[in-house]
Design an enzyme around this catalytic site. Structure first.
Site, short mmCIF file in Angstrom:
data_model
loop_
_atom_site.label_atom_id
_atom_site.label_comp_id
_atom_site.label_asym_id
_atom_site.label_seq_id
_atom_site.Cartn_x
_atom_site.Cartn_y
_atom_site.Cartn_z
CB THR A 135 -6.80 39.02 77.54
OG1 THR A 135 -6.11 38.95 76.40
CG2 THR A 135 -7.48 37.66 77.59
CG ASP A 145 0.01 41.50 74.26
OD1 ASP A 145 0.20 40.39 75.21
OD2 ASP A 145 -0.74 41.27 73.34
#
Ligand code: ASP
Length: 371
Positions: free
Chosen positions: A20, A94
């Site tokens: 991200t 993640d």
């Protein structure tokens, strides 16, 4: 990069892998696109603290990161190890806990900091955690903070102890069953714990990826475990509470057969904090004391996955697997018996509590307790 007079500033290598933090908005959703050079344009103040070089190794959503990428990251650090004082790796959140654990096994005893960071919001967004996290990661990599860690939301977490526990908010990671190594206050690192290290790191280049993970649900039969054990060298079973397996589902025989076939079976728990203690209840007692399954104790599942891949990349010999599994690496397990004293079947071992070497206060995140 612009030519600047760096004087005696620490030399840090920024290795980009995506996530991200490096993502841009596209029609198909957030996609890692920004280069490491572009990331640094958002934190120009970093050049007051250190000299930063950039290396774009990957640009992936961390959902797409595999053990092969872990090996590439470790090899990249090995290649550049002597040229830098520390390393910052930007990575998606993640699977960052898996990668940080894997790198903790692939690069052991590093006297130089190897710091992972990322963000919940892209660096180009008005409201973002990217800049603070990246600045803090550089600060940490410039300090005397040996070993692999994750810097996130002003916390420094050992690479073997991190778990993503929030999917959206900035406090994305927790340190499981271990205190923070340090925290940032107003951009200043307050160091609680210095990880042990050698004079030089030991690098490993092999992983065995035939490690599977099965999360139990009530009423599950042995079929899923059979399937996974047929295709893998090790199975980690995330069981309930302190550990055990359903007694009427044939699991005992499944595990027995697998272990006789030379497979490794590890029991761990679905409970986030405080770990396993498999021998306590009837549902786990025989597994532990007759079959001799391994258990995770206070290790995170992410660390168990990575540790088994690292161990089984070196040996499948049962005693050696067990010895290595219970030998602490980078504070991954607080099992107190010296590894060489552990008998193959721990029924013979004196009963000792795996957490006894750390005060109960350490179970509260952020509490500074010397290891
Ligand atoms: N899906 C992203 C990744 O792991 C999430 C993030 O970086 O926060 O790459």
């Amino acid at each position: 990069m612009p030519n600047r007079n760096y004087g005696l500033k620490k030399k840090i290598l920024l290795i980009g892998t995506g996530g991200t933090i490096a993502s841009a908005v596209t029609e198909d959703g957030l996609t890692p696109e920004l280069t490491t050079e572009q990331l640094l344009t958002h934190i120009p103040a970093i050049f007051d603290h250190c000299q930063a070089d950039c290396l774009q190794l990957l640009n992936l959503d961390s959902t797409n990161i595999t053990p092969l990428h872990w090996l590439r990251m470790a090899q990249c650090i090995q290649t550049h190890y002597n040229d830098y004082d520390g390393f910052v790796l930007t990575h998606g959140t993640d699977t960052m806990a898996y990668t940080a654990a894997a790198l903790s096994y692939l690069i052991q005893g590093s006297p130089k900091p190897i710091v992972f960071t990322g963000a919940q919001k892209p660096i180009g967004f008005d409201s973002t955690d990217s800049k603070t996290n990246l600045m803090d990661a550089f600060r940490c990599a410039s300090e005397d903070m040996p070993g692999v860690s994750i810097v996130f939301n002003s916390k420094v977490i050992p690479g073997t102890r991190a778990k993503k526990t929030r999917s959206k908010s900035f406090q994305a990671f927790s340190s499981i069953n271990y205190p923070y190594l340090g925290i940032f206050r107003d951009g200043v690192l307050l160091r609680y714990i210095r990880q042990e290290c050698g004079e030089a790191p030991v690098f490993y280049e092999t992983l065995n990826t035939k490690v599977a993970l099965l999360k139990l649900v009530p009423g599950m039969g042995r079929e899923a475990a059979d399937y996974l054990l047929e295709r893998n060298d090790a199975l980690i079973i995330e069981s309930f509470g302190v550990g055990g397996l359903p007694e009427s589902s044939g699991f005992y025989h499944c595990v027995d057969e697998a272990m006789k076939a030379g497979k490794t079976v590890v029991l761990t728990t679905q409970v986030e904090n405080e770990g396993s203690d498999v021998g306590v209840y009837h549902v786990g007692h025989a597994l532990k004391n007759q079959l001799g399954v391994l258990e995770a104790y206070d290790m995170t599942t992410e660390a168990v996955v990575a540790k088994l891949m690292w161990i089984l990349g070196q040996t499948k010999e049962r005693k050696e697997v067990e010895r290595l599994f219970y030998t602490p690496v980078a504070k991954d397990i607080l099992w107190p018996i010296a590894a060489s004293e552990i008998p193959l079947h721990s029924a013979a071992a004196p009963r000792q509590h795996p957490f006894r070497s750390i005060s109960s206060a350490a179970n509260q995140e952020g509490t500074a307790v010397p290891p």
